[in-house]
Design an enzyme around this catalytic site. Structure first.
Site, PDB file in Angstrom:
ATOM      1  N   LYS A 189     -16.530  87.412  66.082  1.00 35.05           N
ATOM      2  CA  LYS A 189     -16.244  85.986  65.858  1.00 35.05           C
ATOM      3  C   LYS A 189     -16.256  85.717  64.356  1.00 35.05           C
ATOM      4  O   LYS A 189     -17.308  85.675  63.729  1.00 35.05           O
ATOM      5  CB  LYS A 189     -17.324  85.157  66.555  1.00 35.05           C
ATOM      6  CG  LYS A 189     -16.905  83.799  67.058  1.00 35.05           C
ATOM      7  CD  LYS A 189     -16.495  82.788  66.008  1.00 35.05           C
ATOM      8  CE  LYS A 189     -17.647  82.043  65.383  1.00 35.05           C
ATOM      9  NZ  LYS A 189     -17.191  81.241  64.224  1.00 35.05           N
ATOM     10  N   GLY A 241     -25.345  85.062  58.450  1.00 31.60           N
ATOM     11  CA  GLY A 241     -25.107  83.640  58.209  1.00 31.60           C
ATOM     12  C   GLY A 241     -26.387  82.940  57.816  1.00 31.60           C
ATOM     13  O   GLY A 241     -27.291  83.554  57.245  1.00 31.60           O
ATOM     14  N   SER A 242     -26.477  81.669  58.156  1.00 38.34           N
ATOM     15  CA  SER A 242     -27.608  80.867  57.695  1.00 38.34           C
ATOM     16  C   SER A 242     -28.887  81.220  58.463  1.00 38.34           C
ATOM     17  O   SER A 242     -28.850  81.642  59.619  1.00 38.34           O
ATOM     18  CB  SER A 242     -27.302  79.381  57.880  1.00 38.34           C
ATOM     19  OG  SER A 242     -27.108  79.103  59.245  1.00 38.34           O
ATOM     20  N   THR A 243     -30.010  81.009  57.802  1.00 42.02           N
ATOM     21  CA  THR A 243     -31.311  81.267  58.421  1.00 42.02           C
ATOM     22  C   THR A 243     -31.495  80.351  59.630  1.00 42.02           C
ATOM     23  O   THR A 243     -32.055  80.773  60.656  1.00 42.02           O
ATOM     24  CB  THR A 243     -32.425  81.081  57.375  1.00 42.02           C
ATOM     25  OG1 THR A 243     -32.210  82.073  56.352  1.00 42.02           O
ATOM     26  CG2 THR A 243     -33.803  81.280  57.958  1.00 42.02           C
ATOM     27  N   GLY A 246     -29.634  81.803  62.457  1.00 41.62           N
ATOM     28  CA  GLY A 246     -30.327  83.054  62.778  1.00 41.62           C
ATOM     29  C   GLY A 246     -31.542  82.805  63.664  1.00 41.62           C
ATOM     30  O   GLY A 246     -31.770  83.508  64.659  1.00 41.62           O
ATOM     31  N   GLU A 263     -28.764  89.098  59.470  1.00 37.41           N
ATOM     32  CA  GLU A 263     -28.745  89.152  58.006  1.00 37.41           C
ATOM     33  C   GLU A 263     -28.568  87.732  57.528  1.00 37.41           C
ATOM     34  O   GLU A 263     -27.506  87.137  57.706  1.00 37.41           O
ATOM     35  CB  GLU A 263     -27.601  90.079  57.552  1.00 37.41           C
ATOM     36  CG  GLU A 263     -27.836  90.640  56.174  1.00 37.41           C
ATOM     37  CD  GLU A 263     -27.168  89.803  55.109  1.00 37.41           C
ATOM     38  OE1 GLU A 263     -27.853  88.905  54.576  1.00 37.41           O
ATOM     39  OE2 GLU A 263     -25.989  90.022  54.828  1.00 37.41           O
ATOM     40  N   CYS A 297     -25.319  86.028  49.691  1.00 34.31           N
ATOM     41  CA  CYS A 297     -26.693  85.948  50.186  1.00 34.31           C
ATOM     42  C   CYS A 297     -27.663  86.626  49.224  1.00 34.31           C
ATOM     43  O   CYS A 297     -28.815  86.242  49.127  1.00 34.31           O
ATOM     44  CB  CYS A 297     -26.787  86.559  51.573  1.00 34.31           C
ATOM     45  SG  CYS A 297     -25.947  88.133  51.693  1.00 34.31           S
ATOM     46  N   GLU A 394     -32.063  78.010  49.371  1.00 33.11           N
ATOM     47  CA  GLU A 394     -30.781  78.669  49.083  1.00 33.11           C
ATOM     48  C   GLU A 394     -29.689  77.607  48.892  1.00 33.11           C
ATOM     49  O   GLU A 394     -29.484  76.764  49.760  1.00 33.11           O
ATOM     50  CB  GLU A 394     -30.403  79.597  50.252  1.00 33.11           C
ATOM     51  CG  GLU A 394     -29.099  80.327  49.999  1.00 33.11           C
ATOM     52  CD  GLU A 394     -28.750  81.329  51.102  1.00 33.11           C
ATOM     53  OE1 GLU A 394     -28.705  80.943  52.270  1.00 33.11           O
ATOM     54  OE2 GLU A 394     -28.511  82.506  50.758  1.00 33.11           O
TER      55      GLU A 394
END
Ligand code: NAI
Ligand code: MG
Length: 484
Positions: A189, A241-243, A246, A263, A297, A394
């Site tokens: 995706k 992607g974003s925390t 995640g 990641e 990142c 971030e």
């Protein structure tokens, strides 16, 4: 549009963007079983060029039924693919790598048009590295028992892979190559703002004549990603992607037995000691934070300068920032391209306001910002402290926060004082300092006297909220295998 006739490397017509040697279709369907399949609800969304807001293509929006179709295709293909002699699987990967190389110019241009990154970066970094990943992992396909001696190696099954918009083709390669080398089949995706190079890769998959169903590509937004994560017949989730997302993924797969690698974000410390080669370090800092507009990142977004050299370093940084060229991503002289999306630009602007409100001094060189598109000048904040929000969170944009330090103990403590732990950089003339620091930094990658160096042979991944699991190197294979 950029023209560079001097070397004859790039030549595009002014408009429309799909003409010339670059072929972008008006509309992309879903890629399932090596065929283009209409989305069940007939819905599409636009992918635009963030440097001028022009529409590039319509892209299919997959719902859970489409995702199910893709997972079924991958499941059906799995036994045959897994049993194929490993050497043959390797050959397919080599073939993909070679076709990417043949089409590298087209890939680079589409990557820069769809995502806003400078053509120099997509041409010299993203696309060659994507090919390198397929070559490297193609080489492992028939050597897995040597990677894990004495252990029985088996593929996991169907891998659901969700990738971000900052390195679209490269992240597709990071995900696909190890999964395929290990004998898994895949549903990928891509990110909603940058699906076009993944869809071009679908054409490569067709050209390489991969067996149908081995690689399926479903485009869409977060709900498409969530449908993939929640599909009961997916054995492994790989996400970059974003925390926040995640954590969500981790919650939704808890107890399902699905394997995962995440990641996530980062807030890397880039540390300059007084004994460093300062000019070289300044170049490294600039590259560390402004490469790909800071949409990285592992970006070196927290700079730590030893007190005795802070004036020199900041002066040189400001001078160097003044020479950076911001503008058309397709111009090979461009250093700073467009911000990937309107939403990301708003996020970055919000942080610039927070930094100013917190009393930090903000510097931006005087640059002409194009009228259309999404842009942010390279930005430097001085006077930052650990507690500042722009130091803790971030930003994912071209924004550097500078702090100072006196001793190595102090800087190690400060550098590690973050919820993240993905990467770090150190600049010094002394090998002993490098060893001391690298062993004490809680970061997955520590670069010494360089920054943002990537290679398919080295593992990449984080500690703490930067995620878990490694991609790249031998370590990256483990994430796609059942070892017993
Ligand atoms: P995001 O995490 O929402 O998007 C990444 C991918 O996840 C996209 O393909 C997206 O469609 C998908 N996704 C979104 N929601 C999902 C869900 N619930 N389940 C499954 N998949 C889902 O990141 P976004 O919103 O584009 O960026 C926000 C921030 O995330 C950035 O400002 C940056 O700080 C960070 N980020 C970090 C990246 C990295 O490389 N570590 C990459 C992209 C963003
Ligand atoms: Mg786009």
């Amino acid at each position: 549009m950029a023209k560079d006739n001097k070397k004859g490397i790039f030549e595009y017509s002014a408009a429309p963007e799909s003409t010339g040697h670059i072929s972008i279709k008006e509309q992309y369907d879903l890629f399932i079983n090596n065929q283009w399949v209409k989305p069940q609800q007939g819905k599409y969304f636009d992918s635009i060029n963030p440097s001028n807001e022009n529409k590039l293509a319509s892209v299919a929006r997959a719902n859970d039924k489409d995702v199910d179709k893709a997972v079924k295709a991958a499941r059906k293909a799995f036994p045959t693919w897994a049993k194929l002699p490993a050497k043959e699987r390797g050959k397919y990967l080599y073939r993909i790598a070679r076709i990417i190389q043949e089409k590298s110019r087209e890939f680079a241009v589409i990557e820069s048009m769809d995502g806003g990154k400078p053509i120099r970066e997509s041409r010299d970094v993203d696309i060659p590295l994507a090919a390198a990943h397929f070559f490297y992992l193609g080489g492992w396909a028939d050597k897995l028992e040597y990677a894990f001696p004495g252990q029985n190696v088996e593929p996991l099954g169907v891998a659901g892979q969700i990738i971000p918009w900052n390195f679209p083709l490269l992240m597709a390669a990071w995900k696909l190559a190890p999964a395929l080398a290990c004998g898994n089949t895949v549903v990928l995706k891509p990110a909603e703002t940058t699906s076009l190079t993944a869809l071009k890769l679908a054409e490569v998959i067709q050209e390489a004549e991969l067996p149908e169903g081995v690689v399926n590509i479903v485009t869409g937004e977060g709900d498409t990603g969530a449908a993939l994560v929640n599909h009961p017949d997916v054995n492994k989730i790989a996400f970059t992607g974003s925390t926040d997302v995640g954590k969500l993924i981790q919650r939704s797969i808890a107890g399902t037995g699905k394997k995962a690698t995440l990641e996530l974000g980062g807030k890397a410390a880039n540390i300059i000691f007084e004994d460093a080669a300062i000019n070289q370090a300044v170049e490294g800092i600039i590259n560390g934070i402004y490469f790909n507009q800071g949409h990285v990142c592992c970006a070196g977004s927290r700079l730590f300068v030893q007190e005795s050299v802070v004036d020199e370093v900041i002066l040189k940084l400001k001078q160097r920032m003044g020479n950076l060229v911001l503008g058309d991503p397709l111009d090979k002289n461009t250093d700073i391209g467009a911000i990937n999306s309107k939403g990301q630009l708003q996020t970055i602007k919000k942080y610039l306001e927070i930094g100013k409100k917190d009393g930090l001094e903000m510097f931006q060189p005087k640059l002409t910002i194009p009228k259309k598109g999404f842009w942010c000048a390279p930005t430097l904040f001085t006077g930052a402290a650990q507690s500042h929000q722009i130091v803790q969170e971030e930003i994912f944009g071209p924004v550097l926060a500078v702090q100072t330090f006196r001793t190595i103990e102090e800087v190690i403590q400060k550098a590690n004082n973050t919820p993240y732990g993905l990467s770090a950089g150190v600049w010094t003339d002394k090998g002993s300092k490098i060893f001391n620091l690298t062993s004490k930094m809680r970061a997955g990658v520590v670069w010494a006297n360089t920054y943002n160096k990537f290679d398919p042979t080295s593992p990449f991944g984080g500690y703490k909220e930067s995620g878990y699991g490694r991609e790249g190197g031998v370590h990256g294979l483990e994430a796609y295998l059942k070892l017993s």
